[in-house]
Each structure stands twice: as structure tokens, then as C-alpha cells.
Enzyme design. Structure first.
Site, PDB file in Angstrom:
ATOM      1  N   ILE A  23      43.652  55.983  73.934  1.00  0.00           N
ATOM      2  CA  ILE A  23      42.720  57.003  74.128  1.00  0.00           C
ATOM      3  C   ILE A  23      42.284  56.984  75.486  1.00  0.00           C
ATOM      4  O   ILE A  23      41.785  57.847  76.141  1.00  0.00           O
ATOM      5  CB  ILE A  23      41.802  57.277  72.973  1.00  0.00           C
ATOM      6  CG1 ILE A  23      41.461  58.593  73.014  1.00  0.00           C
ATOM      7  CG2 ILE A  23      40.591  56.123  73.231  1.00  0.00           C
ATOM      8  CD1 ILE A  23      40.731  59.054  71.519  1.00  0.00           C
ATOM      9  N   ALA A  24      42.087  55.752  76.037  1.00  0.00           N
ATOM     10  CA  ALA A  24      41.353  55.495  77.446  1.00  0.00           C
ATOM     11  C   ALA A  24      42.461  56.100  78.484  1.00  0.00           C
ATOM     12  O   ALA A  24      42.069  56.655  79.480  1.00  0.00           O
ATOM     13  CB  ALA A  24      41.368  54.133  77.555  1.00  0.00           C
ATOM     14  N   SER A  44      38.450  44.757  79.914  1.00  0.00           N
ATOM     15  CA  SER A  44      39.216  44.265  78.958  1.00  0.00           C
ATOM     16  C   SER A  44      38.950  42.909  78.525  1.00  0.00           C
ATOM     17  O   SER A  44      38.751  42.096  79.472  1.00  0.00           O
ATOM     18  CB  SER A  44      40.598  44.783  78.877  1.00  0.00           C
ATOM     19  OG  SER A  44      41.144  44.304  77.688  1.00  0.00           O
ATOM     20  N   ARG A  45      39.001  42.529  77.121  1.00  0.00           N
ATOM     21  CA  ARG A  45      39.206  41.212  76.796  1.00  0.00           C
ATOM     22  C   ARG A  45      40.481  40.388  77.284  1.00  0.00           C
ATOM     23  O   ARG A  45      40.551  39.326  77.637  1.00  0.00           O
ATOM     24  CB  ARG A  45      39.136  40.916  75.380  1.00  0.00           C
ATOM     25  CG  ARG A  45      37.735  41.291  74.909  1.00  0.00           C
ATOM     26  CD  ARG A  45      37.524  40.649  73.231  1.00  0.00           C
ATOM     27  NE  ARG A  45      36.094  41.228  72.663  1.00  0.00           N
ATOM     28  CZ  ARG A  45      35.993  42.208  72.018  1.00  0.00           C
ATOM     29  NH1 ARG A  45      37.014  42.909  71.396  1.00  0.00           N
ATOM     30  NH2 ARG A  45      34.895  42.301  71.235  1.00  0.00           N
ATOM     31  N   TYR A  66      33.696  42.484  78.737  1.00  0.00           N
ATOM     32  CA  TYR A  66      32.952  43.819  78.795  1.00  0.00           C
ATOM     33  C   TYR A  66      31.593  43.547  79.425  1.00  0.00           C
ATOM     34  O   TYR A  66      30.962  44.547  80.106  1.00  0.00           O
ATOM     35  CB  TYR A  66      32.778  44.212  77.502  1.00  0.00           C
ATOM     36  CG  TYR A  66      34.047  44.757  76.752  1.00  0.00           C
ATOM     37  CD1 TYR A  66      35.250  45.305  77.287  1.00  0.00           C
ATOM     38  CD2 TYR A  66      34.182  44.281  75.318  1.00  0.00           C
ATOM     39  CE1 TYR A  66      36.205  45.524  76.768  1.00  0.00           C
ATOM     40  CE2 TYR A  66      35.573  44.540  74.642  1.00  0.00           C
ATOM     41  CZ  TYR A  66      36.468  45.059  75.348  1.00  0.00           C
ATOM     42  OH  TYR A  66      37.588  45.402  74.661  1.00  0.00           O
ATOM     43  N   HIS A  87      31.896  50.096  68.242  1.00  0.00           N
ATOM     44  CA  HIS A  87      31.347  51.294  69.014  1.00  0.00           C
ATOM     45  C   HIS A  87      29.694  50.705  69.271  1.00  0.00           C
ATOM     46  O   HIS A  87      29.272  50.739  70.463  1.00  0.00           O
ATOM     47  CB  HIS A  87      31.326  52.458  68.545  1.00  0.00           C
ATOM     48  CG  HIS A  87      33.006  53.134  68.869  1.00  0.00           C
ATOM     49  ND1 HIS A  87      32.981  54.477  68.300  1.00  0.00           N
ATOM     50  CD2 HIS A  87      33.746  52.507  69.283  1.00  0.00           C
ATOM     51  CE1 HIS A  87      34.392  54.658  68.708  1.00  0.00           C
ATOM     52  NE2 HIS A  87      34.876  53.580  69.308  1.00  0.00           N
ATOM     53  N   LYS A 105      34.679  59.134  69.386  1.00  0.00           N
ATOM     54  CA  LYS A 105      34.358  59.343  68.165  1.00  0.00           C
ATOM     55  C   LYS A 105      35.455  58.844  67.380  1.00  0.00           C
ATOM     56  O   LYS A 105      36.359  58.253  67.628  1.00  0.00           O
ATOM     57  CB  LYS A 105      34.558  61.089  67.793  1.00  0.00           C
ATOM     58  CG  LYS A 105      35.810  61.562  68.326  1.00  0.00           C
ATOM     59  CD  LYS A 105      36.923  61.431  67.373  1.00  0.00           C
ATOM     60  CE  LYS A 105      38.289  61.394  68.238  1.00  0.00           C
ATOM     61  NZ  LYS A 105      39.164  60.577  67.742  1.00  0.00           N
ATOM     62  N   ASP A 187      38.949  58.623  61.849  1.00  0.00           N
ATOM     63  CA  ASP A 187      39.742  58.703  63.018  1.00  0.00           C
ATOM     64  C   ASP A 187      40.180  60.172  63.028  1.00  0.00           C
ATOM     65  O   ASP A 187      40.259  60.879  64.320  1.00  0.00           O
ATOM     66  CB  ASP A 187      41.105  57.998  62.722  1.00  0.00           C
ATOM     67  CG  ASP A 187      41.573  57.567  64.096  1.00  0.00           C
ATOM     68  OD1 ASP A 187      41.148  57.034  64.839  1.00  0.00           O
ATOM     69  OD2 ASP A 187      42.806  58.354  64.326  1.00  0.00           O
TER      70      ASP A 187
END
Length: 335
Positions: A23-24, A44-45, A66, A87, A105, A187
Site C-alpha cells: 500500500i505504500a 523499514s526494519r 522506524y 498502527h 486504515k 482490511d
């Protein structure tokens, strides 16, 4: 009829992307192609994953965690695109760093977590918004204005569904994994639930029936929301079927049929009881750019929330989904 503002007219803002998943990528394409904003950092990790994302979108700063992303002084606003289960923690991290935040969302796992995030943003004085992109799309902006001027009379019915054929995903996938707050509702079902809230407000009655996956998350839910004496919303979501994903708003003087996919840029037709009708159709590439532009405009104006989806709007949607999950028997670890 009201029209959505052109995202390209919004002020520039510098985005940091937290968690460069699928989604990013959608967000990055929309921002870079259709707004004046910049993506200046990604975190990102996995540093390799962040580096790959940065190379694809010419992002100058790469962070392998992060904490360093939200501390980056070049970042004005953070887009939180991690799984629902993360989130709250990630939004709080960005807020504590003084960044404005757009949280994908569903906003959090539940209303209590959402309240924590809202309280923190209010205390810090930063902008905060749920990334419910549908509310900002041209056809929804136009649809709301059609309802406000009374084209179909009093609204008494909203029908909406969102189903995708995700049953084949492994049990460890985020959609099926309770540790990652999986299930259809958070979702997919969040779209019809938020749509009903947008058009009708907060329901005074919630009824739900559902079926669970072998992992214990919701695979399918049918939802009835009641408003006053006669207005209702009938909503449906499923992980097991690619459904029509349409919506119909019924009024005393006619109806509005929203084409598939109702939550993406699409068209609608107004059909009145006297047989007259007309259609709205606008070609739109992407779609995420409208919510990104909203953030930029509100931040530039010194505002801390959007009137299109206020903090209270988000909290109300989360409360409704909490009640739906309670009725179908879904609880996430740690709740």
C-alpha cells in the site's frame, strides 16, 4: 454540485514512509505523480527493503529502523503503512517526534488504541488523520453534494459490500493472522462501515453475524446498522469471494447506484422515482493523491485534523467495528 479540489494545487509537504509494503507503493506513486509533495525518506526494519523502495521512487534518505525515520529532520509528515496491529505504536512514535501523521486504515485494532493516538496528537499539537482515501475521491465528494441538495429525498437505505478472494492466503499472512489483526473487517469491511458513517452518521443499533477462519479471525461478516425509526445500512465483507463491491443509496425520491469498486475512483448514476436519471463519471488516475493533498492543505493552514474525517469520525468507526467484532467473536492477542 461540489467537486474535489485538484491535488496538484495543494502545497508541498515532505513525506516519510513508515513500512514500504504494497500500500505504500500505491501511496508513493500517487504522491509523486499527482501532487507537489516529495517523499524524502523511507524506513523499514529491513534496510534492503527500504533501499529498494527508495531506488524506485528516488527517495534520498533510507532508514533501517522506524526510530531514525521519525527523527529525520527533513520529514514533515509520516505515512504509517504497517499492519493494523502496529498502527498505534508507530503512530505514537511519529507523534512523539513531532511529526504530522497519516495512519493507514483501519486506524488501529480497536477504539481504545485509536483514542491513545488521538490523545497523543492533540497533546503534541500535530496533524493526525486516518487514511480513509475514499472520503476524498471526486465521486464521493460529488455524491455527498447530491445527497445534501436532496436529489433522492430522505436517505433511508445504504447498501455496500467489499469482498476479495483471499481465502488461499497462508495462515501466516497478515489477513489471516490474529497477531497482525487480520480478518475481513479491518482490511475490507472498514470501507463499507466508514461509507455508512460518512453518509448516515453514527448508528444507534449494530447487529452482525459472521463466520471465522481456522485461525480465528473473521472470514465473512454481514452487518446491519440502524438509524432512528427507519433508516438502515446493510453491509457485507468477506475474504472468501470477489464480490460486486458496489453501493446503492436509497432515498424516498430515488436512488444512487455507485459502480464497482465503490471505494475507488468510479462513477455513479442518480435514478429518480419519476424515471429520470443522470450519471457522474470522472476519469481519475490513482486516487491516494486526494488524501495526501488534504494533509498538505490542512498542515499548511495550521490545522490538526480534517473536517472530512475528524478524529471523532475515526473513533466512531472504530467503536462500531469493535461492537461488530464482539458480536462475531473475534479478539486479537493482547486486547
Amino acid at each position: 454540485m461540489t467537486h474535489a479540489e485538484d491535488p496538484r494545487t495543494a502545497p508541498s509537504i515532505r513525506w516519510g514512509i513508515l513500512a514500504p509494503g504494497g500500500i505504500a507503493h500505491t501511496f508513493a506513486r500517487a504522491v509523486t505523480q499527482h501532487t507537489q509533495a516529495e517523499i524524502v525518506a523511507v524506513g523499514s526494519r529491513s534496510r534492503d527493503r527500504a533501499a529498494a523502495f527508495a531506488a524506485e521512487y528516488d527517495v534520498p534518505a533510507v532508514h533501517g529502523d522506524y526510530e531514525s525515520l521519525v527523527a529525520d529532520p527533513t520529514v514533515d509528515a509520516v505515512y504509517v503503512a504497517s499492519p493494523h496491529s502496529e498502527h498505534r505504536a508507530h503512530a505514537l512514535l511519529a507523534i512523539e517526534a513531532g511529526k504530522h501523521v497519516l495512519v493507514e486504515k483501519a486506524f488501529t485494532r480497536n477504539a481504545a488504541e485509536a483514542q491513545d493516538v488521538v490523545d497523543a496528537a492533540r497533546a503534541r499539537g500535530v496533524f493526525l488523520m486516518e487514511a480513509m482515501w475514499t472520503r476524498f475521491l471526486p465521486h464521493v465528494v460529488a455524491l455527498r453534494s447530491v445527497l445534501e441538495r436532496g436529489d433522492i429525498g430522505e436517505v433511508v437505505s445504504v447498501l455496500a459490500d467489499h469482498g476479495q478472494a483471499f481465502g488461499h492466503m497462508p495462515a501466516t499472512h497478515r489477513l489471516h493472522n490474529p497477531e497482525l489483526a487480520g480478518g475481513a473487517l479491518l482490511d475490507l469491511g472498514v470501507y463499507p462501515v466508514s461509507f455508512a458513517h460518512d453518509l448516515l452518521g453514527v448508528p444507534d443499533r449494530v447487529q452482525a453475524t459472521g463466520s471465522l477462519t481456522p485461525t480465528g479471525v473473521d472470514g465473512q461478516i454481514s452487518i446491519a446498522l440502524g438509524y432512528g425509526e427507519r433508516t438502515q445500512a446493510s453491509l457485507h465483507t468477506t475474504l472468501w469471494s470477489r464480490t460486486a463491491t458496489t453501493a446503492v443509496i436509497g432515498g424516498t425520491e430515488g436512488r444512487i447506484e455507485v459502480e464497482t469498486d465503490f471505494y475507488r475512483p468510479t462513477a455513479f448514476t442518480v435514478i429518480r422515482n419519476d424515471g429520470s436519471y443522470w450519471s457522474y463519471d470522472r476519469e481519475v488516475d490513482g486516487g491516494f493523491q486526494y488524501q495526501a493533498a488534504e494533509v498538505a492543505r490542512r498542515v499548511a493552514a495550521g490545522e490538526t485534523e480534517s473536517p472530512v474525517i475528524t478524529h471523532e469520525d475515526t473513533l466512531a468507526v472504530m467503536r462500531t467495528m469493535d461492537e461488530i467484532r464482539r458480536q462475531v467473536g473475534v479478539t486479537y492477542p493482547g486486547e
